[in-house]
Design an enzyme around this catalytic site. Structure first.
Site: not given
Ligand code: GLA
Ligand code: ZN
Length: 674
Positions: A160, A111, A115, A309, A149-150, A358, A157
């Site tokens: 860029c 994930r 780019c 989180e 997400n994050e 998991k 590349c």
């Molecule tokens: C990050 C991600 C989540 C998950 C947690 C696991 O914060 O945003 O999707 O992977 O880590 O700790």
């Molecule tokens: Zn790039």
């Protein structure tokens, strides 16, 4: 806070119903109600299911879940799924795949693997966000948008590289100007045209053996600025699509503590509320966690943030994934609230059966029921949070601020010398810890923000400055503020060019000193700080390390001197009166003991006191609005402690009045109001 319409602590977490057969939904609802969950964040990673083909979106499955949750009193934090693109997208448009720092084109998978400057990627994320916003614009369940997400990491590349050249043209206008600002005459690196500029990576500028340093700092710094902006631009593309349809629903993305690649001050400006993911290890000192919370609160000038989180129990991605000991999940949840969080959310709801996570804990573990140690703690916390809704939106009023800055971080660690082992954020945290131990609240702020409301400002390793920051600090001290700054401050401008005419450049006048030489010590080399000064209320000899500045006085007083080496008896710590304020310089990395004493001395002079006097290992913070306030007493110790309350309070968790001597069990928390 950021007009989230539900004035309750959001309690719940990342929800991944698409990993499970539909039949499990009713059991999810039963368990969510059992734990008092009021919000679920989803569908964070469901792009493949939401858009199974280029021209087909499928919201039916999602509608069903959002509706069912809503009917059961559970709101949605609606996530866009753009952190992991579907396989068909990478296959059809391989241009979206990024290139790493070693120049290797990456393949589809994992994930955050795209780019940010790919036009196809930009259009793809815009489209998903728009389709989702159009579809859900009137749904009463949506509390908040959680984009992607994050965000991170960087790409190297050719797309860029081209975009970077445009960004540079826009910033410097002419190549001559760039050459001057970047000091390219060194090593004959002069550029004749913007198209000769190459992205900095391990293939050219980065010095592999020294990890973080680079050969042409000005280039590398600009690449960081550009990359942080490029990723932010993706966020903005999604945000704008959502705003068109849902102008009033707040928007966030989940940040990761003091994540070096992204300048979160710039990011926070684009976010309605800051949210972040907190994953301490079992070895982390409580002050480390507090430090991160305070960074997050500082991103939007003290506005409350969301704990988006944390793990209910162990994680799976640290080398050793210890269990959270009994009471610790609750303790950390309240620590977050004590520092300004208005939510307690988890990753994740149901523990995944397969793949990467998991063995990462979840609110519902593999045993599939609630009768576990962790389940009992979650149930208790969910019930308790309902008693605390009054705390929402309250703020922290700190008299002390610590300056912390991303661009400074980049510059200091890109610089080759004087000491290539220094990690900026660890040093800042070191200074922070002293205040933490004393229960003095601290705001962590951007040096570009308003300094005037603080009585004491600590600026550790403020290596890179500019005219504006320098003026702000000067005005602050001149009008009565106290500044404590350190080694490696004031040295360079925004392109990492040394301020000529004597160190510490920008700060020389305010500090009344000239640093003639900067000594860099091996880890086993130590010096000492000798305090023997009637104007201080302590004396003795204290260890120091890492950097020793050789200091000449230009008006400042000596507070302490070095104990050894050829600079024995010369100034190590100085104080200068500048206008109505004072500016203190610590020319070396002092022991914790010295810092504790020095800060005590200045806190006393400024009459800054802890909220309550408590035994060691007990943290106290205060949130407030108007005449109402809330005091958090957090016992991090493994044993029971006693505290004496200065007056009668209302204990929000036990819902009783309390006063006098109180016992607080190991890992327990008191939340007091009046
Ligand atoms: C990050 C991600 C989540 C998950 C947690 C696991 O914060 O945003 O999707 O992977 O880590 O700790
Ligand atoms: Zn790039």
């Amino acid at each position: 806070m950021a007009n989230i319409k539900l004035k309750e602590f959001l309690y719940g977490g990342d929800y991944n119903p698409d990993q499970w057969p539909e039949e499990i939904l009713n059991e999810d609802i039963r368990l969510m109600k059992y734990f008092n969950v009021n919000a679920a964040t989803f569908p964070v990673f469901s792009w493949a299911k939401l858009q199974p083909e280029e021209d087909r979106f499928d919201f039916e499955w999602l509608d069903k879940i959002i509706n069912l949750l809503y009917e059961n009193g559970i709101y949605t934090v609606l996530a866009t799924p753009t952190a992991a693109q579907p396989a068909w997208l990478s296959k059809k448009y391989p241009e979206i795949l990024p290139v790493d720092e070693y120049g290797r084109q990456r393949k589809h998978g994992a994930r955050q693997n795209y780019c940010p400057n790919s036009p196809v990627m930009k259009e793809a994320v815009r489209r998903v966000a728009e389709e989702m916003a159009k579809h859900y614009k009137d749904h009463p369940s949506i509390l908040l948008w959680h984009i992607s997400n994050e965000y991170g990491p960087y790409c190297y590349c050719e797309k860029c590289e081209k975009a970077f050249r445009e960004w540079l043209k826009d910033k410097y206008k002419t190549i001559e100007n760039l050459n001057e600002k970047w000091y390219t005459s060194f090593w004959g690196r002069t550029f004749y045209d913007f198209d000769e500029i190459v992205v900095p990576s391990f293939l050219n500028e980065h010095v592999t053996l020294l990890g973080t340093v680079t050969c042409m700092q000005a280039l590398s710094l600009d690449y960081n600025r550009f990359m942080s902006d490029s990723l932010l631009n993706l966020f903005k593309i999604e945000k704008e699509s959502i705003r068109k349809y849902m102008p009033d629903t707040p928007i966030t993305t989940n940040l990761m503590r003091d994540y070096k690649p992204l300048n979160y001050y710039k990011w926070a400006k684009e976010m309605d509320v800051v949210s972040w993911d907190c994953y301490p290890t079992i070895k982390d000192h409580p002050s480390s966690i507090a430090f991160q919370h305070d960074i997050m609160r500082g991103l939007k000038d003290g506005q409350p943030f969301l704990l988006m989180e944390q793990s209910p129990n162990q994680v799976n991605w640290q080398t050793y994934n210890s269990l959270k000991r009994p009471g610790v999940m609750r303790l950390y949840s309240y620590q977050a609230v004590a520092h300004g969080a208005d939510s307690v959310m988890f990753f994740q709801w149901r523990q995944a059966r397969g793949s990467a996570e998991k063995f990462h804990s979840a609110m519902v573990p593999h045993v599939m029921h609630e009768n576990t140690r962790s389940g009992r703690e979650l149930k208790q916390l969910g019930e308790e949070l309902k008693k605390l809704n009054k705390i929402i939106d309250s703020k922290i009023d700190a008299k002390v601020a610590i300056l912390f800055d991303w661009e400074n971080w980049w510059a200091l660690e890109y610089s080759l010398g004087p000491n290539n082992s220094i990690r900026y954020s660890q040093h800042v945290e070191y200074f922070y810890k002293s205040f933490f131990k004393k229960n003095i609240q601290v705001d962590i702020i951007n040096p570009r923000s308003d300094l005037s409301k603080y009585s004491l400002i600590v600026a550790p390793l403020l290596y890179m400055m500019n005219e504006d920051i320098s003026k702000k600090i000067e005005q602050y001290v001149a009008s009565g503020g106290y500044l404590i700054t350190t080694y490696l401050s004031g040295l360079v401008d925004e392109n990492d060019l040394i301020v000529l005419g004597g160190y510490p450049g920008w700060l020389r006048k305010i500090l009344g000193i000239w640093v003639e030489e900067i000594d860099s010590l091996y880890p086993d080399m130590k010096n000492s700080i000798i305090v023997n000064n009637p104007s201080l209320d302590f004396n003795g000899e204290f260890e120091c390390s890492t950097i020793c500045d050789v200091i000449n006085l230009e008006g400042a007083n000596v507070l302490a001197t070095y104990g050894k080496d050829f600079y024995k008896n010369t100034p190590a710590v100085t104080e200068n009166t500048f206008g109505n304020g004072k500016a203190v310089y610590i020319g070396t990395k002092p022991s914790e003991e010295f810092l504790d004493k020095l800060f005590d001395y200045y806190l006393n002079s400024l009459n800054i006191k802890p909220i309550l006097y408590v035994p060691d290992g007990v943290e106290v913070t205060k949130r407030q609005y108007e005449n109402v306030y809330f005091i958090f007493v957090i016992n991090h110790n493994d044993y029971e402690i006693k505290i004496n309350l200065d007056k009668e309070y209302y204990n929000m968790l036990s819902e009783q009045k309390i006063s006098g001597e109180i016992c607080l069990a190991a890992k327990d928390v008191l939340i007091l109001t009046i």
